[in-house]
Design a protein around this motif. Structure first.
Motif, short mmCIF file in Angstrom:
data_model
loop_
_atom_site.label_atom_id
_atom_site.label_comp_id
_atom_site.label_asym_id
_atom_site.label_seq_id
_atom_site.Cartn_x
_atom_site.Cartn_y
_atom_site.Cartn_z
N PRO A 99 -14.90 -21.26 49.76
CA PRO A 99 -15.52 -21.28 48.67
C PRO A 99 -15.80 -20.21 47.81
N ARG A 100 -15.70 -19.91 46.61
CA ARG A 100 -16.14 -18.90 45.82
C ARG A 100 -17.61 -18.57 46.27
N SER A 101 -18.37 -19.41 45.89
CA SER A 101 -19.77 -19.17 45.93
C SER A 101 -20.32 -18.79 47.39
N ARG A 102 -19.37 -19.25 48.21
CA ARG A 102 -19.58 -18.98 49.83
C ARG A 102 -19.14 -17.38 49.97
N ALA A 103 -18.19 -17.00 49.48
CA ALA A 103 -17.57 -15.62 49.60
C ALA A 103 -18.05 -14.69 48.70
N GLY A 104 -18.51 -14.95 47.56
CA GLY A 104 -19.16 -13.95 46.70
C GLY A 104 -17.93 -13.30 45.80
N TYR A 105 -16.87 -13.87 45.71
CA TYR A 105 -15.80 -13.30 44.91
C TYR A 105 -16.09 -14.10 43.61
N PHE A 106 -15.39 -13.63 42.69
CA PHE A 106 -15.39 -14.12 41.13
C PHE A 106 -14.17 -13.98 40.37
N SER A 107 -14.15 -14.56 39.32
CA SER A 107 -13.17 -14.41 38.27
C SER A 107 -13.51 -13.43 37.25
N ILE A 108 -12.45 -12.94 36.67
CA ILE A 108 -12.69 -12.12 35.38
C ILE A 108 -11.69 -12.47 34.26
N GLU A 109 -11.74 -12.08 33.24
CA GLU A 109 -11.14 -12.60 31.85
C GLU A 109 -9.55 -12.40 32.06
N GLU A 110 -9.21 -11.11 32.66
CA GLU A 110 -7.93 -11.12 33.08
C GLU A 110 -7.21 -11.96 34.23
N GLY A 137 -26.67 -20.46 52.43
CA GLY A 137 -27.48 -19.49 51.67
C GLY A 137 -27.04 -17.76 51.95
N MET A 138 -26.11 -17.75 53.23
CA MET A 138 -25.71 -16.58 53.56
C MET A 138 -24.39 -16.40 52.86
N VAL A 139 -24.34 -15.52 51.44
CA VAL A 139 -23.13 -15.28 51.05
C VAL A 139 -22.06 -14.19 51.90
N GLY A 140 -20.85 -14.68 52.28
CA GLY A 140 -20.20 -14.01 53.16
C GLY A 140 -19.82 -14.60 54.20
N GLN A 141 -20.60 -15.53 54.73
CA GLN A 141 -20.87 -16.09 56.03
C GLN A 141 -20.08 -17.56 55.71
N PHE A 142 -19.25 -18.11 56.63
CA PHE A 142 -18.58 -19.32 56.69
C PHE A 142 -18.70 -20.10 57.96
N GLY A 143 -18.88 -21.32 57.95
CA GLY A 143 -18.70 -22.28 59.26
C GLY A 143 -17.89 -23.49 59.02
#
Length: 650
Positions: A410-421, A505-511
């Motif tokens: 998930p985006r919120s877990r990974a910390g990546y995001f979208s831009i207008e382009e 709560g640890m962005v970038g970590q996934f389980g």
């Protein structure tokens, strides 16, 4: 004195033109999914040209900063016989003269303003201003006054439409004050003006199969006083006049208020995919207007293709072959642990090779990569484990019955995001350069995105796998697939890691790592996944190695960590390294050079569907082609050797 007199007259005329247009009515909040909101403008004279004007919406929230979030260019539009221009989505009735998306007008405290300016003067995030301002309305839905926004626009009063999900609109009185009342789109607020007669389009169903007939009924609000002839269109994209039979010019007879016509959808033998018929008026004359318009009816094509491999819940193995280049994983041999992981990242995140596409492009990628093997007109829904029409991609806030894009990490877990382009689908040949540190590109990496049922996507949210195990009653054929997607992302992008447990709560970590390993081991890669890998490789120029070489998972996270990796020899040893195809791109003919023996040649679509086969003799061989433009795979096989080449047809 003459020059001064002219200047005074010009100033007066200029001021008069400024006063021609005002905000007449605003409905910023409607019950339910809030898709019937609208804005109505009014000119002092009928049929007034709006060239040179723009409408700007301002966000009064703390994050919005009293700045613009949407600008509408009015060039080319004019008000109607009553001096009105209705702006709204295609769900608003009567049908707006200017269409915008549904549920895009914010509820307040916000503002809308008219300027005599260019839309280029108001890029997103422009602070509200009085420069070239014609009229402005600051409004809310029972929110506190935004005094800063009012001051920026020179407005002394903020108008409350009512609490959330209200049935009101804000309407301008003739003296410039405002009233809150039931909406009156396309009608003057005081009840005066020319009475219009809206016509409604209706069908008994929203979907029909090829070969079926259906009636379209047109009903006017009031009986017509003289015979009224009008026309409509059914055309939309590939659906043209060869696809239907029936009259599209009709007459409502004097003293009546309705007329109908029967349309038959032609049942051909062409696999065109499901199509949408759009019923649209054109050329209605006052007092007749469209109550609704652009009514969509689906034509279901029965000529869909069935793949030669199975779905994830009825899997096949070994039918779809990997299109990985010769030697793609050779650099991994002899490596272990962190060195192995780094070498793997060097392949799948190579900035000189790998391409990042936009998030909008992922819709087109998923239509190919997640195509339902049992019906080429559908995508296969992860989690729900069933097909859904490709046409049912979610485009509004209502996700029921629609499919959208699921991020396995998930985006919120990974910390990546979208831009207008990211919202521009610019196609396979337009892309960003990307590398291992380009974490933002994880937002649109198709290896980690799946076609998913809209409500099920919402149910999963950003839960870890292990917390989320899919809908009750499904077979779980998705589990290994999503696990390998997450494993890929963790190697592809710096900043992502798979850990045991649920690191909330640890962005970038996934389980959970143990769950993902279990899912990977118990649901090995099948033909559906291999086909998916091939399609995405064609777009991104990288592959998910855990589909091609599933044992790599054990060497990086599992029971072989620290052991030296040696690639299975079955891929490299059986390749035909000296065979070439030319020209490439090709048009009408293709040559194969370097054959050492008789070989079976197949041309396949990028989805793996075989469309041509023949036997070629040794040395140089050629074949005449009659293929549409696109990208294909050429499979060359003998008893001992095989190779797959990419072929581009111009």
């Amino acid at each position: 004195m003459k020059h001064v007199f002219c200047a005074v007259i010009l100033f007066f005329v200029f001021q008069q033109s400024f006063s021609q247009i005002v905000i007449n009515e605003l409905d910023c909040d409607t019950p339910g999914v809030d898709d019937k909101e609208f804005l109505e403008l009014k000119s002092d004279t009928p049929n007034f040209s709006l060239d040179g004007y723009v409408v700007v919406f301002f966000n009064g929230s703390d994050s919005g900063g009293d700045s613009s979030y949407m600008t509408i260019d009015l060039d080319g539009y004019q008000t109607d016989v009553n001096g009105l221009l209705l702006i709204g989505s295609n769900t608003v009735e009567p049908f707006p003269q200017l269409l915008i998306g549904a549920n895009v007008i914010q509820n307040g405290a916000d503002a809308v303003a008219i300027y005599q300016a260019s839309d280029f003067d108001f890029p997103e995030g422009t602070l509200a201003t009085q420069t070239n301002l014609i009229d402005a309305l600051v409004y809310d839905t029972t929110d506190a006054d935004d005094t800063e926004l009012m001051a920026l626009l020179g407005v002394s009063e903020q108008i409350n439409e009512g609490s959330s999900n209200n049935t009101n609109s804000i309407q301008r009185n003739n003296d410039g004050s405002y009233t809150v009342a039931s909406p009156t789109p396309r009608a003057l607020n005081d009840g005066s003006g020319v009475a219009l007669n809206p016509i409604t389009i209706s069908t008994s169903q929203s979907q029909y199969n090829e070969g079926e007939s259906f009636d379209i009924v047109f009903t006017a609000q009031d009986n017509v006083t003289a015979d009224y002839e009008f026309s409509f269109s059914l055309l939309n994209g590939g659906f043209d006049m060869s696809d239907y039979n029936g009259d599209t010019t009709l007459t409502i007879l004097s003293g009546q208020n309705s007329v109908s016509t029967t349309i038959t959808i032609v049942n051909d033998d062409v696999d065109e995919g499901d199509e949408e018929i759009v019923i649209s008026f054109f050329g209605l004359e006052v007092p007749y207007i469209a109550m609704n318009n652009d009514v969509v009816v689906r034509a279901v094509d029965d000529d869909y293709a069935v793949a030669n491999f199975g779905t994830p819940i009825n899997p096949t193995y070994g039918v779809v072959e990997s299109t990985q280049p010769v030697g793609y994983y050779d650099s991994l041999d002899g490596l272990a642990d962190t060195d192995l992981r780094q070498a793997l990242q060097d392949i799948i995140a190579n900035p000189a090779v790998v391409r990042a596409q936009t998030y909008a492009d992922c819709v087109d990628i998923l239509k190919q990569a997640d195509q339902n093997p049992e019906n080429s007109n559908q995508v296969w829904l992860v989690y729900l484990e069933q097909g859904r029409a490709k046409l049912d991609f979610q485009t509004t806030s209502n996700n029921v019955g629609a499919w959208n894009r699921e991020h396995t990490f998930p985006r919120s877990r990974a910390g990546y995001f979208s831009i207008e382009e990211d919202e521009i689908a610019d196609g396979i040949d337009v892309y960003w350069e990307t590398k291992a540190d380009s974490l933002r590109h994880g937002n649109s990496d198709a290896h980690g995105i799946r076609a998913v049922d809209g409500p099920e996507n919402s149910s999963r949210g950003n839960q870890f796998y292990g917390e989320y195990n899919g809908p009750v009653g499904t077979l779980g054929g998705f589990k290994g697939d999503v696990a390998r997607g997450v494993f890929y992302l963790a190697v592809r992008y710096n900043g992502l890691e798979i850990v045991n447990g649920f690191p909330d709560g640890m962005v970038g970590q996934f389980g959970d790592l143990a769950t993902l390993l279990d899912w990977h081991r118990n649901d090995p890669p099948d033909d559906f996944e291999m086909n998916r890998n091939n399609v995405i490789y064609n777009w991104q120029f990288n592959r998910n190695p855990f589909i091609d070489q599933p044992d790599l998972v054990e060497y990086i996270w599992g029971n072989m960590v620290g052991e030296t990796w040696e690639q299975p020899l079955s891929v490299a040893e059986n390749q035909w390294n000296n065979v070439s195809i030319f020209p490439n791109p090709a048009k009408n003919q293709m040559f194969i050079n370097g054959l050492e023996e008789k070989a079976n040649i197949s041309i396949l679509t990028i989805q793996g569907k075989e469309i041509m086969t023949w036997v070629a003799q040794s040395n140089r061989s050629n074949v005449n082609l009659n293929l549409p433009s696109g990208i294909y795979l050429v499979k060359i096989e003998s008893e001992k050797k095989r190779v797959v080449k990419k072929l581009i047809i111009q």
